[in-house]
Enzyme design. Structure first.
Site, PDB file in Angstrom:
ATOM      1  N   GLY A 242       0.824  -1.200   0.000  1.00  0.00           N
ATOM      2  CA  GLY A 242       0.000   0.000   0.000  1.00  0.00           C
ATOM      3  C   GLY A 242       0.860   1.252   0.000  1.00  0.00           C
ATOM      4  N   GLY A 244       2.172   5.331   0.986  1.00  0.00           N
ATOM      5  CA  GLY A 244       2.360   6.270   2.080  1.00  0.00           C
ATOM      6  C   GLY A 244       3.240   5.785   3.213  1.00  0.00           C
ATOM      7  CB  CYS A 270       5.157  -3.729   0.088  1.00  0.00           C
ATOM      8  SG  CYS A 270       5.846  -2.176  -0.534  1.00  0.00           S
ATOM      9  CG  HIS A 353       5.522  -5.464  -4.862  1.00  0.00           C
ATOM     10  ND1 HIS A 353       4.566  -4.699  -5.492  1.00  0.00           N
ATOM     11  CD2 HIS A 353       5.728  -4.883  -3.657  1.00  0.00           C
ATOM     12  CE1 HIS A 353       4.208  -3.695  -4.700  1.00  0.00           C
ATOM     13  NE2 HIS A 353       4.905  -3.792  -3.589  1.00  0.00           N
ATOM     14  CD  GLU A 355       3.163  -8.638  -7.383  1.00  0.00           C
ATOM     15  OE1 GLU A 355       3.084  -7.579  -8.012  1.00  0.00           O
ATOM     16  OE2 GLU A 355       3.788  -8.738  -6.312  1.00  0.00           O
TER      17      GLU A 355
END
Length: 376
Positions: A242, A244, A270, A353, A355
């Site tokens: 996500g 921020g 993450c 990540h 994937e």
């Protein structure tokens, strides 16, 4: 089609360029991404909410866009910055041009600008706030508008990108031979996936690994999840990627602490990786210019193998977390921590990540490791 555009960065840099996409003014944080392909996946990755993405790949737009390559329901970044925009796309899977796609979601595209110069500046000075406009050209006015805008650290973008209602994810990974997503295989375990801005292909990989995946909003209740775990309705919880600063997510941190205390099996990617560190008492810190791209070498400490990974983050867990966790992966660009397995035995996470859609795929085995943890 191209319009004049103007950029002002918080270090005082003022640039003139051309624009494609939305005719607008936008404020956000500027970063650079070194991926050679997959611009649609990057633009639709919710983790880029609040950011301008500078592509080091010099030509963008060649393959157009299509519905199957969406990583979420819409584009989330504030804008993209490219050396050259190619409006005449050529790909048998393309459904529309990139500029019309950006217009649909109100996102500005900047082109005819020296992206190498911008990248070198960010590498030297670090990620920073900026404003881009097709409507305002005056440098002083742009500066004033930027100074009066909130910084990315002050905005909770999770509220924008998280799902508003629970749903079960039904697709597996993409089949490049039949040009379709696989149907979900028979599940071997059931999990709740907390959506902080999850990429669709992360959910695909979880499903393909043999998990029944129920996606929940960021407003999840740890007490409810604990009740469902005790009733054997779920076997574990996944914490997604996500956008921020994770330190602003105070409520989420407290809820995760409850899950840790109950010893529910947990896996984070993450932002989820960062929130797990914070929930254990080890606060994250901001990197100078972050990791963004599809060519980052990460060493698997256990096997000694080097995996080429996809990255998208500006924050990192501290070295001191080694006090309570085993480091499983290390970034070979700067030796920062990329993976942790906590000494409690029921929590693990990775920063990159795995994937990696559209690629590389070298770390996708990590999803199977989550299933193995649940089965133990």
């Amino acid at each position: 089609m191209l319009r004049d555009a103007w950029i002002y960065l918080e270090n005082g840099t003022y640039l003139c360029a051309k624009s494609f996409g939305a005719d607008t003014t936008a404020v956000g944080e500027i970063v650079f991404n070194t991926s050679m392909s997959g611009y649609q996946e990057i633009i639709t990755d919710p983790s880029y909410a609040g950011q301008f993405v500078t592509f080091t790949m010099p030509e963008i737009g060649n393959v157009g866009v299509n519905a199957e390559d969406m990583e979420s329901t819409k584009a989330h970044c504030k804008g993209i910055i490219v050396r050259q925009y190619q409006k005449e796309h050529s790909n048998f899977r393309a459904e529309e041009a990139l500029h019309t796609f950006l217009e649909q979601y109100g996102i500005i595209g900047i082109c005819d600008i020296d992206t190498r110069y911008i990248t070198k500046m960010l590498r030297t000075e670090g990620a920073m706030m900026m404003i881009a406009s097709t409507k305002v050209s005056d440098k002083d006015e742009l500066k004033k508008m930027l100074e009066n805008s909130p910084r990315i650290e002050e905005i909770n973008y999770i509220e924008e990108v998280s799902t508003k209602s629970a749903y079960t994810h039904r697709n597996g990974i993409y089949d490049p031979f039949n040009f379709r997503y696989n149907d979900a295989p028979a599940p071997k375990a059931r999990i709740a996936a907390i959506d902080f801005g999850v990429k669709r292909n992360i959910l695909n990989e979880l499903t393909e690994a043999g998990l029944e995946v129920e996606v929940l909003p960021n407003t999840f209740s740890a007490d409810e999840l604990i009740e469902r775990y005790d009733a054997k309705e779920i076997d574990g919880v996944f914490l997604s990627n996500g956008p921020g600063d994770p330190l602003v997510l105070k409520r989420e941190q407290e809820e995760i602490k409850k899950l840790i205390a109950r010893k529910i099996p947990l896996f984070g990617i993450c932002l989820g990786h960062q929130l797990l560190s914070i929930a254990h008492g080890y606060d994250t810190h901001k990197l100078k210019f972050g990791h963004h791209g599809g060519n980052h070498p990460v060493k698997n400490v256990k096997t000694g193998m080097v995996e080429i990974t996809a990255q998208n983050h500006n924050y990192n867990v501290p070295e001191s977390v080694r006090e309570i966790a085993e480091v499983t992966h290390v970034n070979l660009f700067d030796n920062t921590i990329e993976g942790l397995r906590y000494n409690s035995g029921h929590v693990f996470s990775v920063q990159h990540h795995p994937e990696s859609s559209p690629g590389p795929k070298e770390s996708r085995y990590i999803f199977s490791e989550f299933l193995q943890l649940l089965q133990r």
